[in-house]
Structure formats: C-alpha cells, structure tokens
Design a protein around this motif. Structure first.
Motif, PDB file in Angstrom:
ATOM      1  N   UNK A 116     -12.306   7.487   7.514  1.00 47.29           N
ATOM      2  CA  UNK A 116     -13.617   6.944   7.171  1.00 47.29           C
ATOM      3  C   UNK A 116     -13.667   5.470   7.527  1.00 47.29           C
ATOM      4  N   UNK A 117     -14.858   4.911   7.509  1.00 48.93           N
ATOM      5  CA  UNK A 117     -15.040   3.495   7.836  1.00 48.93           C
ATOM      6  C   UNK A 117     -14.647   2.667   6.612  1.00 48.93           C
ATOM      7  N   UNK A 118     -13.556   1.915   6.665  1.00 48.55           N
ATOM      8  CA  UNK A 118     -13.110   1.166   5.488  1.00 48.55           C
ATOM      9  C   UNK A 118     -14.036   0.018   5.109  1.00 48.55           C
ATOM     10  N   UNK A 119     -14.792  -0.507   6.066  1.00 51.55           N
ATOM     11  CA  UNK A 119     -15.703  -1.614   5.760  1.00 51.55           C
ATOM     12  C   UNK A 119     -16.834  -1.159   4.843  1.00 51.55           C
ATOM     13  N   UNK A 120     -17.360   0.035   5.083  1.00 52.48           N
ATOM     14  CA  UNK A 120     -18.415   0.578   4.238  1.00 52.48           C
ATOM     15  C   UNK A 120     -17.878   0.800   2.826  1.00 52.48           C
ATOM     16  N   UNK A 121     -16.680   1.357   2.727  1.00 52.39           N
ATOM     17  CA  UNK A 121     -16.083   1.609   1.415  1.00 52.39           C
ATOM     18  C   UNK A 121     -15.794   0.294   0.692  1.00 52.39           C
ATOM     19  N   UNK A 122     -15.261  -0.694   1.402  1.00 54.77           N
ATOM     20  CA  UNK A 122     -14.961  -1.992   0.767  1.00 54.77           C
ATOM     21  C   UNK A 122     -16.231  -2.627   0.239  1.00 54.77           C
ATOM     22  N   UNK A 123     -17.317  -2.542   0.978  1.00 58.63           N
ATOM     23  CA  UNK A 123     -18.595  -3.102   0.529  1.00 58.63           C
ATOM     24  C   UNK A 123     -19.082  -2.387  -0.726  1.00 58.63           C
ATOM     25  N   UNK A 124     -18.966  -1.064  -0.759  1.00 57.78           N
ATOM     26  CA  UNK A 124     -19.383  -0.303  -1.934  1.00 57.78           C
ATOM     27  C   UNK A 124     -18.540  -0.675  -3.160  1.00 57.78           C
ATOM     28  N   UNK A 180      -4.084  14.799   1.143  1.00 54.74           N
ATOM     29  CA  UNK A 180      -5.174  14.055   1.784  1.00 54.74           C
ATOM     30  C   UNK A 180      -4.642  12.661   2.056  1.00 54.74           C
ATOM     31  N   UNK A 181      -4.920  12.188   3.250  1.00 49.37           N
ATOM     32  CA  UNK A 181      -4.433  10.875   3.666  1.00 49.37           C
ATOM     33  C   UNK A 181      -5.606  10.086   4.242  1.00 49.37           C
ATOM     34  N   UNK A 182      -5.679   8.806   3.885  1.00 56.29           N
ATOM     35  CA  UNK A 182      -6.705   7.891   4.388  1.00 56.29           C
ATOM     36  C   UNK A 182      -5.986   6.742   5.082  1.00 56.29           C
ATOM     37  N   UNK A 183      -5.841   6.781   6.391  1.00 53.18           N
ATOM     38  CA  UNK A 183      -5.091   5.735   7.091  1.00 53.18           C
ATOM     39  C   UNK A 183      -5.695   4.339   7.008  1.00 53.18           C
ATOM     40  N   UNK A 184      -6.998   4.218   6.720  1.00 51.55           N
ATOM     41  CA  UNK A 184      -7.650   2.908   6.794  1.00 51.55           C
ATOM     42  C   UNK A 184      -8.411   2.534   5.528  1.00 51.55           C
ATOM     43  N   UNK A 185      -7.836   2.696   4.373  1.00 52.18           N
ATOM     44  CA  UNK A 185      -8.522   2.338   3.136  1.00 52.18           C
ATOM     45  C   UNK A 185      -8.322   0.868   2.787  1.00 52.18           C
ATOM     46  N   UNK A 186      -9.279   0.289   2.044  1.00 51.28           N
ATOM     47  CA  UNK A 186      -9.108  -1.095   1.580  1.00 51.28           C
ATOM     48  C   UNK A 186      -7.926  -1.204   0.616  1.00 51.28           C
ATOM     49  N   UNK A 187      -7.407  -2.404   0.477  1.00 47.64           N
ATOM     50  CA  UNK A 187      -6.302  -2.650  -0.460  1.00 47.64           C
ATOM     51  C   UNK A 187      -6.700  -2.196  -1.857  1.00 47.64           C
ATOM     52  N   UNK A 188      -5.739  -1.689  -2.574  1.00 45.07           N
ATOM     53  CA  UNK A 188      -5.977  -1.258  -3.941  1.00 45.07           C
ATOM     54  C   UNK A 188      -6.341   0.212  -4.073  1.00 45.07           C
ATOM     55  N   UNK A 189      -6.605   0.864  -2.958  1.00 38.26           N
ATOM     56  CA  UNK A 189      -6.929   2.295  -2.979  1.00 38.26           C
ATOM     57  C   UNK A 189      -5.693   3.067  -2.507  1.00 38.26           C
ATOM     58  N   UNK A 190      -5.477   4.258  -3.052  1.00 37.33           N
ATOM     59  CA  UNK A 190      -4.324   5.036  -2.589  1.00 37.33           C
ATOM     60  C   UNK A 190      -4.539   5.488  -1.147  1.00 37.33           C
ATOM     61  N   UNK A 191      -3.470   5.502  -0.355  1.00 37.62           N
ATOM     62  CA  UNK A 191      -3.623   5.953   1.019  1.00 37.62           C
ATOM     63  C   UNK A 191      -3.256   7.425   1.183  1.00 37.62           C
ATOM     64  N   UNK A 216     -16.865  -3.506  -3.621  1.00 32.99           N
ATOM     65  CA  UNK A 216     -17.142  -4.903  -3.997  1.00 32.99           C
ATOM     66  C   UNK A 216     -18.392  -4.967  -4.875  1.00 32.99           C
ATOM     67  N   UNK A 217     -19.348  -4.096  -4.601  1.00 29.35           N
ATOM     68  CA  UNK A 217     -20.577  -4.069  -5.379  1.00 29.35           C
ATOM     69  C   UNK A 217     -20.379  -3.642  -6.816  1.00 29.35           C
ATOM     70  N   UNK A 218     -19.240  -2.979  -7.096  1.00 31.86           N
ATOM     71  CA  UNK A 218     -18.966  -2.591  -8.486  1.00 31.86           C
ATOM     72  C   UNK A 218     -17.772  -3.349  -9.059  1.00 31.86           C
ATOM     73  N   UNK A 219     -17.263  -4.315  -8.280  1.00 33.96           N
ATOM     74  CA  UNK A 219     -16.213  -5.187  -8.793  1.00 33.96           C
ATOM     75  C   UNK A 219     -14.819  -4.611  -8.751  1.00 33.96           C
ATOM     76  N   UNK A 220     -14.569  -3.606  -7.893  1.00 35.59           N
ATOM     77  CA  UNK A 220     -13.233  -3.019  -7.814  1.00 35.59           C
ATOM     78  C   UNK A 220     -12.382  -3.611  -6.711  1.00 35.59           C
ATOM     79  N   UNK A 221     -12.953  -4.416  -5.837  1.00 33.98           N
ATOM     80  CA  UNK A 221     -12.155  -5.005  -4.750  1.00 33.98           C
ATOM     81  C   UNK A 221     -12.388  -6.489  -4.732  1.00 33.98           C
TER      82      UNK A 221
END
Length: 138
Positions: free
Chosen positions: A123-131, A34-45, A133-138
């Motif tokens: 997936x939309x990386x902005x939505x994931x980054x916001x989620x 599985x590959x995620x070309x557009x993940x926020x920093x700190x997440x595996x791609x 950030x809400x739990x303090x992982x980014x």
C-alpha cells in the motif's frame, strides 16, 4: 472442492472490504502471514498466524479505516498457480476523524490448498502516514 487461487483472492477482498474478520482470518493457513513492506514507523511490518492476524485486525485495523468500496480491481493470475497479484483502489473513511481515504494497493498473495500462506500488501505508506497523523498515532 478447493477454491482456486483467484477465488480465494476474491473472497479475501470481499471479507476485507466488509471487515468480516472471521471470514478473512479463516481464509489463511494456520501459519499464514500478512506483510507490509512499506509501512510508516510504529506500525507492524508483519503479522503471522491466524491468532495474530485476528488480534491485529480487531485491535488496530478495523477501528482505523472503514472501506466503502474497492474500485478498478484487476486480478492477475501468474504462471505459478499459487501466486496471484491484485491491484485496486480502496475508498473509505478514517474512522476516528471522518476524513476520506483513498489508497492504491498492489498485493501479492500465495495460496496453497485453498488457503493464503502469504499476503504481501504494497500500500501507499504516505497515505497511511497522513491518516495516522490526523489521529495522533504517528
């Protein structure tokens, strides 16, 4: 009889939504990824192989988001019988915060002999980054 590429995609989507890790992982070839070309920093791609996919889902993904439903799902079969493109909206909840999550996803899967050999999840990386950030992982 081996499942068609479309049937495998339908099974993958169902297992993903239900967070059925074993069914999801068993739909992959031993060296599938599985590959995620557009993940926020700190997440595996990329996670590769059934063991890494299982570990990722168990340790990180399944505790982050619970999807209640996938809406507006469109499965595109291509001229290459191994390649299927799927579009859908994932609606769920960020587990640690209880916040709602709405993610639009386009995924390109390659299926060979009834097993996923590659799954590129756009997936939309902005939505994931916001989620996150809400739990303090980014």
């Amino acid at each position: 009889m081996t499942a068609t590429s479309r049937e495998v995609v339908e099974q993958i989507l169902r297992a993903s939504r239900e967070q059925n890790t074993e069914t999801f992982v068993n739909l992959f070839a031993a060296d599938g990824y599985i590959e995620w070309p557009y993940l926020p920093a700190g997440m595996p791609d990329r996670v590769e192989g059934r063991d890494q996919i299982r570990e990722f889902l168990t340790a990180r993904a399944n505790g982050l988001v619970k999807f209640d439903e996938y809406r507006n799902t469109v499965i595109h079969e291509t001229t290459d019988s191994e390649v299927v493109i799927v579009e859908y909206e994932a609606h769920g909840t960020v587990i640690p915060t209880g916040a709602p999550l709405h993610q639009t996803i386009v995924a390109v899967l390659r299926i060979r002999d009834g097993l996923v050999v590659s799954y590129r999840d756009y997936l939309n990386p902005l939505v994931l980054a916001e989620a996150l950030a809400g739990i303090g992982n980014v």
